[in-house]
Design a protein around this motif. Structure first.
Motif, PDB file in Angstrom:
ATOM      1  N   ILE A 110       0.863  -1.186   0.000  1.00  0.00           N
ATOM      2  CA  ILE A 110       0.000   0.000   0.000  1.00  0.00           C
ATOM      3  C   ILE A 110       0.897   1.233   0.000  1.00  0.00           C
ATOM      4  CG2 ILE A 110      -1.870   1.246   1.137  1.00  0.00           C
ATOM      5  CD1 ILE A 110      -2.596  -1.340   2.601  1.00  0.00           C
ATOM      6  N   VAL A 111       0.698   2.114  -0.987  1.00  0.00           N
ATOM      7  CA  VAL A 111       1.508   3.335  -1.082  1.00  0.00           C
ATOM      8  C   VAL A 111       0.587   4.548  -1.018  1.00  0.00           C
ATOM      9  CG1 VAL A 111       3.271   2.160  -2.442  1.00  0.00           C
ATOM     10  CG2 VAL A 111       1.459   3.422  -3.612  1.00  0.00           C
ATOM     11  N   SER A 112       1.188   5.715  -0.765  1.00  0.00           N
ATOM     12  CA  SER A 112       0.355   6.894  -0.526  1.00  0.00           C
ATOM     13  C   SER A 112       0.004   7.677  -1.781  1.00  0.00           C
ATOM     14  CB  SER A 112       1.037   7.826   0.480  1.00  0.00           C
ATOM     15  OG  SER A 112       2.334   8.170   0.033  1.00  0.00           O
ATOM     16  N   ASP A 113       0.998   7.902  -2.685  1.00  0.00           N
ATOM     17  CA  ASP A 113       0.771   8.864  -3.756  1.00  0.00           C
ATOM     18  C   ASP A 113       1.219   8.337  -5.116  1.00  0.00           C
ATOM     19  OD1 ASP A 113       3.657   9.420  -4.030  1.00  0.00           O
ATOM     20  OD2 ASP A 113       3.442  10.374  -2.083  1.00  0.00           O
ATOM     21  N   VAL A 114       1.001   9.154  -6.150  1.00  0.00           N
ATOM     22  CA  VAL A 114       1.247   8.719  -7.517  1.00  0.00           C
ATOM     23  C   VAL A 114       2.737   8.493  -7.788  1.00  0.00           C
ATOM     24  CG1 VAL A 114       1.363  11.097  -8.438  1.00  0.00           C
ATOM     25  CG2 VAL A 114       0.704   9.196  -9.945  1.00  0.00           C
ATOM     26  N   ILE A 115       3.599   9.307  -7.186  1.00  0.00           N
ATOM     27  CA  ILE A 115       5.046   9.146  -7.413  1.00  0.00           C
ATOM     28  C   ILE A 115       5.514   7.803  -6.874  1.00  0.00           C
ATOM     29  CG2 ILE A 115       7.340  10.040  -6.827  1.00  0.00           C
ATOM     30  CD1 ILE A 115       6.091  12.849  -6.795  1.00  0.00           C
ATOM     31  N   LEU A 116       5.108   7.481  -5.647  1.00  0.00           N
ATOM     32  CA  LEU A 116       5.485   6.199  -5.062  1.00  0.00           C
ATOM     33  C   LEU A 116       4.831   5.040  -5.814  1.00  0.00           C
ATOM     34  CD1 LEU A 116       5.341   7.041  -1.244  1.00  0.00           C
ATOM     35  CD2 LEU A 116       7.365   6.320  -2.525  1.00  0.00           C
ATOM     36  N   TYR A 117       3.617   5.263  -6.268  1.00  0.00           N
ATOM     37  CA  TYR A 117       2.920   4.190  -6.995  1.00  0.00           C
ATOM     38  C   TYR A 117       3.665   3.819  -8.274  1.00  0.00           C
ATOM     39  CZ  TYR A 117      -0.597   1.782  -9.787  1.00  0.00           C
ATOM     40  OH  TYR A 117      -1.254   0.862 -10.564  1.00  0.00           O
ATOM     41  N   LYS A 118       4.029   4.825  -9.046  1.00  0.00           N
ATOM     42  CA  LYS A 118       4.735   4.559 -10.304  1.00  0.00           C
ATOM     43  C   LYS A 118       6.088   3.901 -10.050  1.00  0.00           C
ATOM     44  CE  LYS A 118       2.589   8.208 -13.096  1.00  0.00           C
ATOM     45  NZ  LYS A 118       2.800   9.509 -13.795  1.00  0.00           N
ATOM     46  N   ARG A 119       6.779   4.400  -9.035  1.00  0.00           N
ATOM     47  CA  ARG A 119       8.110   3.869  -8.731  1.00  0.00           C
ATOM     48  C   ARG A 119       8.044   2.431  -8.224  1.00  0.00           C
ATOM     49  NH1 ARG A 119      12.047   6.329  -4.024  1.00  0.00           N
ATOM     50  NH2 ARG A 119      13.805   4.918  -4.368  1.00  0.00           N
ATOM     51  N   LEU A 120       7.152   2.186  -7.265  1.00  0.00           N
ATOM     52  CA  LEU A 120       7.107   0.865  -6.646  1.00  0.00           C
ATOM     53  C   LEU A 120       6.363  -0.164  -7.486  1.00  0.00           C
ATOM     54  CD1 LEU A 120       6.795   2.000  -2.957  1.00  0.00           C
ATOM     55  CD2 LEU A 120       8.596   0.612  -3.915  1.00  0.00           C
ATOM     56  N   LYS A 121       5.542   0.315  -8.403  1.00  0.00           N
ATOM     57  CA  LYS A 121       4.902  -0.614  -9.335  1.00  0.00           C
ATOM     58  C   LYS A 121       5.971  -1.293 -10.184  1.00  0.00           C
ATOM     59  CE  LYS A 121       1.306  -0.879 -12.895  1.00  0.00           C
ATOM     60  NZ  LYS A 121       0.383  -0.107 -13.758  1.00  0.00           N
ATOM     61  N   GLU A 122       6.959  -0.510 -10.614  1.00  0.00           N
ATOM     62  CA  GLU A 122       8.065  -1.068 -11.400  1.00  0.00           C
ATOM     63  C   GLU A 122       8.941  -1.980 -10.546  1.00  0.00           C
ATOM     64  OE1 GLU A 122       8.659  -0.826 -14.737  1.00  0.00           O
ATOM     65  OE2 GLU A 122       6.629   0.015 -14.663  1.00  0.00           O
ATOM     66  N   VAL A 123       9.255  -1.504  -9.340  1.00  0.00           N
ATOM     67  CA  VAL A 123      10.110  -2.298  -8.443  1.00  0.00           C
ATOM     68  C   VAL A 123       9.468  -3.636  -8.118  1.00  0.00           C
ATOM     69  CG1 VAL A 123      11.059  -2.412  -6.097  1.00  0.00           C
ATOM     70  CG2 VAL A 123      11.262  -0.298  -7.419  1.00  0.00           C
ATOM     71  N   SER A 124       8.158  -3.621  -7.827  1.00  0.00           N
ATOM     72  CA  SER A 124       7.480  -4.837  -7.365  1.00  0.00           C
ATOM     73  C   SER A 124       7.241  -5.866  -8.472  1.00  0.00           C
ATOM     74  CB  SER A 124       6.149  -4.472  -6.700  1.00  0.00           C
ATOM     75  OG  SER A 124       5.278  -3.856  -7.629  1.00  0.00           O
ATOM     76  N   LYS A 125       7.421  -5.463  -9.724  1.00  0.00           N
ATOM     77  CA  LYS A 125       7.266  -6.429 -10.823  1.00  0.00           C
ATOM     78  C   LYS A 125       8.232  -7.591 -10.683  1.00  0.00           C
ATOM     79  CE  LYS A 125       5.438  -3.338 -14.407  1.00  0.00           C
ATOM     80  NZ  LYS A 125       5.735  -2.620 -15.681  1.00  0.00           N
ATOM     81  N   GLU A 126       9.372  -7.315 -10.058  1.00  0.00           N
ATOM     82  CA  GLU A 126      10.397  -8.343  -9.891  1.00  0.00           C
ATOM     83  C   GLU A 126      10.203  -9.158  -8.610  1.00  0.00           C
ATOM     84  OE1 GLU A 126      14.341  -6.662 -10.254  1.00  0.00           O
ATOM     85  OE2 GLU A 126      13.578  -5.024 -11.499  1.00  0.00           O
ATOM     86  N   ILE A 127       9.207  -8.787  -7.798  1.00  0.00           N
ATOM     87  CA  ILE A 127       9.001  -9.442  -6.501  1.00  0.00           C
ATOM     88  C   ILE A 127       7.804 -10.384  -6.592  1.00  0.00           C
ATOM     89  CG2 ILE A 127       8.782  -9.090  -4.026  1.00  0.00           C
ATOM     90  CD1 ILE A 127      11.252  -7.738  -5.296  1.00  0.00           C
ATOM     91  N   GLU A 128       8.083 -11.646  -6.561  1.00  0.00           N
ATOM     92  CA  GLU A 128       7.048 -12.662  -6.782  1.00  0.00           C
ATOM     93  C   GLU A 128       5.965 -12.676  -5.715  1.00  0.00           C
ATOM     94  OE1 GLU A 128       6.832 -17.509  -7.388  1.00  0.00           O
ATOM     95  OE2 GLU A 128       8.728 -16.469  -7.765  1.00  0.00           O
ATOM     96  N   CYS A 129       6.350 -12.392  -4.452  1.00  0.00           N
ATOM     97  CA  CYS A 129       5.372 -12.511  -3.367  1.00  0.00           C
ATOM     98  C   CYS A 129       4.325 -11.390  -3.371  1.00  0.00           C
ATOM     99  CB  CYS A 129       6.083 -12.566  -2.019  1.00  0.00           C
ATOM    100  SG  CYS A 129       7.116 -11.128  -1.655  1.00  0.00           S
ATOM    101  N   ILE A 130       4.658 -10.237  -3.963  1.00  0.00           N
ATOM    102  CA  ILE A 130       3.713  -9.115  -4.007  1.00  0.00           C
ATOM    103  C   ILE A 130       2.632  -9.401  -5.041  1.00  0.00           C
ATOM    104  CG2 ILE A 130       3.395  -6.653  -4.533  1.00  0.00           C
ATOM    105  CD1 ILE A 130       4.811  -7.012  -1.931  1.00  0.00           C
ATOM    106  N   LYS A 131       1.416  -9.555  -4.564  1.00  0.00           N
ATOM    107  CA  LYS A 131       0.296  -9.898  -5.456  1.00  0.00           C
ATOM    108  C   LYS A 131      -0.523  -8.672  -5.871  1.00  0.00           C
ATOM    109  CE  LYS A 131       1.426 -14.198  -4.804  1.00  0.00           C
ATOM    110  NZ  LYS A 131       2.235 -14.878  -5.837  1.00  0.00           N
TER     111      LYS A 131
END
Length: 604
Positions: A110-131
């Motif tokens: 769970i992220v707060s804003d659009v900047i974090l969303y865009k950044r962590l959406k890319e980061v989490s693509k490589e993380i299998e456990c994040i659904k």
């Protein structure tokens, strides 16, 4: 009712505190307030929603967010069904995010804003456990966290009984949160904290600070940090109204708007407040300027517990009426006390704020101790000593080891490091003592004084030990110095890198007709260097002969967490600074002609 688990705070609020402004945040220029009833309802619906989505006790959810009421909604919602909250700083690197998301086994982000969303959406693509990824703010094409509470509302009846069974089964020994230490080297460690860890610490803090439902609190330190997290629980236990600041730049404005009665902070924020006060004093002229700096000098000589001489007390009365009363007004007019933690506080700042009738008290702790081990407080004479971190919390035992290291034992000591039994065993010995890594002493057998970090102490080539933090803190008392790092491991002498207080230095340069194009040219000016040499020499008189700074260099940029020299908790990242300024350090330790430098400054 007895508060043993974090979510017992909610039940306590619901039964004893019925207020409309329990949690507040500023949105679109207006303060939005949530009542106790709304807080309790949102948290419960979030629990139902997670159960409907298949979450079970022991599952993990990562939040990356600014301070806001919703942070509490999801925090309590998770804890009531045994889901483990993993709060993370919004300011760390992508590499750190990847490590934490993967290491924690988190299923949701769970992220707060659009900047974090865009950044962590890319980061989490490589993380299998994040659904799944959810957001607090409304963001186009992103799934909002409210969809979970809406699902909880829809399936309330289905999960109501199951929710009660799970909630009642949760023990105060159960894991409630994993907090990853920011660290200055290596991968962050996941500190496992139980309900008991937090609530025992919170209970120890209650009698130390005069808080009630009448208090308005401004919260601005990150809730993902253990210090603000526990204090946030403390405020809730006392029924205080908690207002979350818009950002660090609006602290002064927000304090006035809510007429804050207390806040907690870190020394760096106090230092910035002090710098602004000095700046305003310099803008004065004539008798007003003279009176301002007279009051400042007077304040720095303040002694606690009524130990000021009658003549001093008379002068202080005048200073408070003419000068310090304006400080109180600048803070909103109702400020009763401030608590500082996270790093060493300059004693002169504490004296100055006490003199201004705004008690500024220092505490001490670590993430691993949930967090507080000791603190100063103002309820009773004899429980406050400026220059120390105060007396030990009631349920905590402190022992000073043979090498001066502070050892702690108590119900607030962590369960251990997540997936790291080896490191856990290295810091918690077989007798249950947690080795803090800090060096300290007990003054008069009761006041804990921190002298340095065990790992940061180093030897000169002469074999003499240097404790850098104490010297660095001393140097920062200069109006010209914002940050300092002491160097010289295995060298003949101690040296320093100084990050100037450029705001103050620019004013000084203007007043002294020193012209410059940029900060690089400014620090190379002979007049400027002479000023800093004078400052260093002044402080050298206050320390041991072997500790004296023989050489120093100034840097032309500020050190911040964003640029990497400071951790998210604003501590020096020594190895990063060593690497960044390796060339300067090599030049500084170049010996005289025909001599080789046999020292071993570590640049990595």
């Amino acid at each position: 009712m007895e508060i043993k688990r974090t979510f017992d705070l909610l039940a306590n609020l619901k039964h004893n505190i019925n207020k409309d402004d329990m949690l507040c945040a500023k949105r679109n220029g207006e303060w939005v307030k949530f009542s106790v009833k709304e807080y309790s309802e949102q948290a419960r619906l979030f629990s139902y929603g997670l159960l409907a989505k298949g979450f079970q006790k022991g599952d993990k959810i990562v939040t990356v967010s600014n301070n806001r009421p919703e942070w509490n909604f999801v925090d309590m919602g998770m804890s009531m069904i045994g889901v483990v909250h993993v709060p993370v700083y919004p300011t760390i690197s992508d590499e750190e995010y990847k490590y934490i998301l993967e290491h924690s086994d988190a299923k949701m982000l769970i992220v707060s804003d659009v900047i974090l969303y865009k950044r962590l959406k890319e980061v989490s693509k490589e993380i299998e456990c994040i659904k799944e990824i959810y957001t607090f703010n409304d963001i186009k094409d992103a799934t909002n966290w409210s969809e979970i509470t809406q699902l909880g509302e829809q399936e309330r009846i289905k999960w109501k009984d199951e929710f009660k069974v799970i909630r009642n089964s949760i023990s105060d020994e159960d894991l409630v949160s994993i907090i990853y230490t920011s660290g200055t080297t290596g991968n962050p460690k996941g500190v496992m904290l139980s309900h008991k860890n937090f609530m025992s610490n919170m209970k120890d803090a209650i009698p130390r600070y005069p808080l009630s439902p009448k208090d308005n609190i401004l919260s601005f330190l990150p809730l993902c940090h253990v210090y603000e997290r526990m204090i946030n629980y403390l405020f809730q236990a006392n029924g205080c109204s908690i207002y979350y600041a818009e950002n660090l730049a609006t602290i002064a404005q927000n304090l006035v708007e809510i007429k804050a009665t207390a806040f907690v902070t870190v020394p760096r924020v106090i230092e910035r407040i002090y710098d602004k006060l000095v700046s305003k004093g310099n803008d004065l002229s004539g008798i007003k300027k003279t009176l301002f700096f007279w009051a400042m000098k007077l304040g720095e000589r303040y002694r606690t517990n009524g130990k000021n001489y009658p003549l001093y007390a008379a002068k202080l009365k005048i200073a408070r009426k003419l000068i310090f009363s304006k400080w109180q007004k600048a803070f909103g007019g109702n400020l009763r006390f401030v608590v500082s933690g996270g790093a060493a506080l300059q004693p002169r700042l504490s004296r100055l704020f006490f003199a201004a009738d705004i008690p500024l008290m220092e505490g001490y702790g670590l993430t691993e101790t949930a967090p507080v081990l000791a603190s100063n407080y103002i309820h009773e004479p004899g429980n406050l000593m400026i220059g120390t971190v105060g007396t030990v919390f009631n349920s905590v035992e402190i022992r000073i080891d043979e090498d001066g290291e502070i050892l702690a034992k108590g119900p607030n000591v962590m369960m251990g490091y997540y997936k790291d039994e080896k490191t856990t065993a290295e810091v918690i010995d077989k007798d249950g003592w947690f080795h803090t890594g800090d060096i300290g002493t007990l003054i008069k057998g009761k006041y804990l004084k921190i002298t340095d970090r065990k790992k940061e102490m180093f030897k000169l080539s002469s074999g003499k030990y240097i404790a850098p933090q104490a010297i660095e803190n001393l140097l920062k008392e200069s109006d010209f110095i914002e940050q300092a790092i002491i160097v010289g491991e295995s060298e003949k002498f101690a040296g320093a890198l100084l990050a100037p207080n450029f705001e103050y230095l620019h004013m000084w340069a203007h007043d002294n007709k020193v012209h410059f194009r940029d900060n690089q040219e400014l620090i190379n000016n002979e007049k400027v260097f002479a000023i800093y040499r004078k400052e260093v020499m002044r402080f050298n008189k206050l320390i041991g002969k072997h500790e004296e700074i023989k050489r120093f260099r100034m840097v032309h940029e500020a050190w911040t967490s964003a640029s990497g020299e400071l951790s998210p908790t604003l501590k020096l990242r020594r190895r990063i600074i060593y690497r960044k300024y390796a060339d300067i350090l090599r030049e500084m330790y170049a010996y005289a002609e025909n001599e080789e430098n046999k020292g071993s400054i570590k640049f990595n």
